[in-house]
Design an enzyme around this catalytic site. Sequence first.
Site, PDB file in Angstrom:
ATOM      1  N   GLU A 177      69.626 -15.679 117.070  1.00 52.23           N
ATOM      2  CA  GLU A 177      70.832 -16.155 116.367  1.00 52.23           C
ATOM      3  C   GLU A 177      71.970 -16.422 117.340  1.00 52.23           C
ATOM      4  O   GLU A 177      72.914 -17.135 117.026  1.00 52.23           O
ATOM      5  CB  GLU A 177      71.262 -15.148 115.289  1.00 52.23           C
ATOM      6  CG  GLU A 177      71.568 -13.740 115.783  1.00 52.23           C
ATOM      7  CD  GLU A 177      70.334 -12.843 115.864  1.00 52.23           C
ATOM      8  OE1 GLU A 177      69.246 -13.355 116.198  1.00 52.23           O
ATOM      9  OE2 GLU A 177      70.468 -11.636 115.623  1.00 52.23           O
ATOM     10  N   SER A 227      63.765  -6.959 122.664  1.00 48.68           N
ATOM     11  CA  SER A 227      63.943  -5.572 123.116  1.00 48.68           C
ATOM     12  C   SER A 227      62.779  -4.699 122.633  1.00 48.68           C
ATOM     13  O   SER A 227      62.106  -5.025 121.646  1.00 48.68           O
ATOM     14  CB  SER A 227      65.252  -5.028 122.553  1.00 48.68           C
ATOM     15  OG  SER A 227      65.178  -5.037 121.136  1.00 48.68           O
ATOM     16  N   CYS A 282      63.994 -10.108 131.804  1.00 49.69           N
ATOM     17  CA  CYS A 282      63.110  -8.946 131.684  1.00 49.69           C
ATOM     18  C   CYS A 282      62.387  -8.701 133.008  1.00 49.69           C
ATOM     19  O   CYS A 282      61.705  -7.701 133.160  1.00 49.69           O
ATOM     20  CB  CYS A 282      62.117  -9.154 130.566  1.00 49.69           C
ATOM     21  SG  CYS A 282      61.030 -10.526 130.891  1.00 49.69           S
ATOM     22  N   GLU A 376      67.425   0.292 130.240  1.00 43.67           N
ATOM     23  CA  GLU A 376      67.595  -1.136 130.537  1.00 43.67           C
ATOM     24  C   GLU A 376      69.076  -1.485 130.384  1.00 43.67           C
ATOM     25  O   GLU A 376      69.650  -1.289 129.316  1.00 43.67           O
ATOM     26  CB  GLU A 376      66.753  -1.979 129.571  1.00 43.67           C
ATOM     27  CG  GLU A 376      66.885  -3.461 129.831  1.00 43.67           C
ATOM     28  CD  GLU A 376      65.993  -4.330 128.948  1.00 43.67           C
ATOM     29  OE1 GLU A 376      65.918  -4.088 127.739  1.00 43.67           O
ATOM     30  OE2 GLU A 376      65.389  -5.268 129.499  1.00 43.67           O
TER      31      GLU A 376
HETATM   32  P1  NAD Z   1      66.446  -8.452 120.471  1.00 45.59           P
HETATM   33  O1  NAD Z   1      65.288  -7.547 120.346  1.00 45.59           O
HETATM   34  O2  NAD Z   1      67.777  -7.964 120.046  1.00 45.59           O
HETATM   35  O3  NAD Z   1      66.185  -9.781 119.594  1.00 45.59           O
HETATM   36  C1  NAD Z   1      64.975 -10.492 119.699  1.00 45.59           C
HETATM   37  C2  NAD Z   1      64.696 -11.167 118.358  1.00 45.59           C
HETATM   38  O4  NAD Z   1      64.555 -10.166 117.359  1.00 45.59           O
HETATM   39  C3  NAD Z   1      65.810 -12.095 117.917  1.00 45.59           C
HETATM   40  O5  NAD Z   1      65.241 -13.271 117.410  1.00 45.59           O
HETATM   41  C4  NAD Z   1      66.538 -11.288 116.849  1.00 45.59           C
HETATM   42  O6  NAD Z   1      67.070 -12.087 115.830  1.00 45.59           O
HETATM   43  C5  NAD Z   1      65.458 -10.388 116.283  1.00 45.59           C
HETATM   44  N1  NAD Z   1      65.961  -9.082 115.834  1.00 45.59           N
HETATM   45  C6  NAD Z   1      67.011  -8.387 116.374  1.00 45.59           C
HETATM   46  N2  NAD Z   1      67.153  -7.191 115.737  1.00 45.59           N
HETATM   47  C7  NAD Z   1      66.175  -7.136 114.792  1.00 45.59           C
HETATM   48  C8  NAD Z   1      65.793  -6.162 113.827  1.00 45.59           C
HETATM   49  N3  NAD Z   1      66.447  -5.017 113.700  1.00 45.59           N
HETATM   50  N4  NAD Z   1      64.732  -6.426 113.031  1.00 45.59           N
HETATM   51  C9  NAD Z   1      64.054  -7.576 113.159  1.00 45.59           C
HETATM   52  N5  NAD Z   1      64.378  -8.543 114.054  1.00 45.59           N
HETATM   53  C10 NAD Z   1      65.426  -8.333 114.856  1.00 45.59           C
HETATM   54  O7  NAD Z   1      66.466  -8.984 121.971  1.00 45.59           O
HETATM   55  P2  NAD Z   1      67.567  -9.895 122.688  1.00 45.59           P
HETATM   56  O8  NAD Z   1      68.813  -9.097 122.861  1.00 45.59           O
HETATM   57  O9  NAD Z   1      67.651 -11.222 122.033  1.00 45.59           O
HETATM   58  O10 NAD Z   1      66.864 -10.128 124.106  1.00 45.59           O
HETATM   59  C11 NAD Z   1      66.971  -9.221 125.175  1.00 45.59           C
HETATM   60  C12 NAD Z   1      65.769  -8.312 125.241  1.00 45.59           C
HETATM   61  O11 NAD Z   1      64.582  -9.067 125.318  1.00 45.59           O
HETATM   62  C13 NAD Z   1      65.766  -7.428 126.492  1.00 45.59           C
HETATM   63  O12 NAD Z   1      65.369  -6.133 126.128  1.00 45.59           O
HETATM   64  C14 NAD Z   1      64.735  -8.084 127.391  1.00 45.59           C
HETATM   65  O13 NAD Z   1      64.124  -7.212 128.332  1.00 45.59           O
HETATM   66  C15 NAD Z   1      63.762  -8.564 126.378  1.00 45.59           C
HETATM   67  N6  NAD Z   1      62.917  -9.623 126.897  1.00 45.59           N
HETATM   68  C16 NAD Z   1      61.652  -9.289 127.212  1.00 45.59           C
HETATM   69  C17 NAD Z   1      60.800 -10.231 127.768  1.00 45.59           C
HETATM   70  C18 NAD Z   1      59.404  -9.862 128.143  1.00 45.59           C
HETATM   71  O14 NAD Z   1      58.662 -10.742 128.532  1.00 45.59           O
HETATM   72  N7  NAD Z   1      58.985  -8.614 128.051  1.00 45.59           N
HETATM   73  C19 NAD Z   1      61.270 -11.539 127.978  1.00 45.59           C
HETATM   74  C20 NAD Z   1      62.577 -11.853 127.631  1.00 45.59           C
HETATM   75  C21 NAD Z   1      63.405 -10.875 127.093  1.00 45.59           C
END
Ligand code: NAD
Length: 485
Positions: A177, A227, A282, A376
């Site tokens: 979002e 995350s 990440c 992290e």
């Molecule tokens: P996030 O987990 O907050 O959000 C990811 C997705 O989940 C978004 O589309 C969001 O709308 C949705 N979401 C958020 N909270 C939710 C909930 N409570 N229930 C259901 N869906 C929900 O992650 P972010 O802040 O957008 O991205 C950063 C994180 O992503 C970091 O922890 C990073 O390490 C990780 N990441 C990991 C990789 C990997 O390959 N392991 C790659 C890129 C990013």
Amino acid sequence: MKYERVRNFINGSFKDVASQRTLPVISPTDGSLLAEMPCSTAADVADAVQAAKAAFPKWSKTPIKERVQVFFRYKYLLEQYLQELAELISEENGKTMSEAIAEVEKCIELTEFATSLPQLISGEVLEVSAGVECRTAHVPLGVVASIVPFNFPAMVPNWTIPNAIALGNCMIIKPSEKVPLSLGVLARLLKEAGLPDGVLNIVNGDSEVVNAICDHPDIEAVSFVGSTKVAKIVYQRATQTLKRCLALGGAKNHLVVLPDAKPGMTAQNVAASMSGCAGQRCMAASAMIGVGEVDHIIDLVCEEVKKIIPGQNLGAVISKESKERIEKYITEAEAQGAKILVDGRGAKVSGKENGTYVGPTVIDHVTADMAVAKEEIFGPVISIMRTNTVDEALVIENANPYGNAASVFTQNGGMARYIAERASAGMIGVNVGVPVPREPFSFGGWNESKFGVGDITGRSSIEFWTKLKKSTTKWNPEEGVNWMS
Ligand code: NAD
């Protein structure tokens, strides 16, 4: 507002979303309001699934050599619109233009891989007994979903879109979002490349959309990147309804630096790894473990880090909340006795006072029990710990719950191998600060950095996006010959 209200992309067209619940899309570079993003509901997810289901029979029966033609054209369009897309990525995510250009270049590489899938998925045939053949075929799953994070608005969607779709699936994708705009451009380019209506559908929103995706009975598989906290929620919820799920989570990547490491090269790699994309990768280095006497290298790391200037070669972090969270980590570490060698708190960029910048930060004399050593941070911060031996360094690395990446810097091949074999991470670097495996190698961590089997990109993705059909055939007329003969 610079852009119109964000719309979903359903059945080949951009559609207004009925929901009045909206979230602002804010540019981290200057705090300006870019667009209003509507929060779709379960009904919008259902519409997208219906469109994908209707498209699936024809798309899945289209020969793969024909399906990948769309991605040859898409690759050329990505090249043609590289600048436009990179500007949008930079605007909505806050990364620098050169990082945004590199992101689009990576999208191109991912797409190139997808065009090679016909060569990679040819199955196996063997005459298992006289006149009896067994063969395997990779069959698409049906309607699949991809949920992506904010830090790579175009690259992470391209981890899943080209492979899943070239393999014959139809997809529902939910962008973050915080950065929903770039994905709209990708959908436009895919349509221009000839992707049939309904094969890719975008549903904008927040957790309500994610929950609806996990619960929908007609979605066969869910990939998630974000995350660890949410990866666990999604993995549990999607598998609860018996879906295939691969959920990639957060990371805490360690760089182990030995005294014999090449000082200049190591310092440049450490600085680039911890600060690239403002540390919001990440694969970013988040902790450095110096083994023995490495002060000369730490001095050089600080010199390199001081060349990284917010608003010039360092982008903004995603939000005000993120900036506050990162700065709080630094302040807490300082209060606990760590030494701040380079302090990025309170960074301001002239003319962009509302931008959310954190300067690059080097924290030395961190101990393994501090939050900056364990959690992290997702900002341009490196926490330096020191040990006397390589085994002590490995204890620290192994104790962290994540397992995305780990790197070692040394000129001693035996030592590099010793550490590489014992680090508990899915992606290992030797004298490489960001050890992202490039195509055709697959991307994926271990431990709490990934839930589910296999990796998300490269060859490994074939197993995730398809199911194997095994056929046994006998055409010979002899009686008494069967599959066990
Ligand atoms: P996030 O987990 O907050 O959000 C990811 C997705 O989940 C978004 O589309 C969001 O709308 C949705 N979401 C958020 N909270 C939710 C909930 N409570 N229930 C259901 N869906 C929900 O992650 P972010 O802040 O957008 O991205 C950063 C994180 O992503 C970091 O922890 C990073 O390490 C990780 N990441 C990991 C990789 C990997 O390959 N392991 C790659 C890129 C990013």
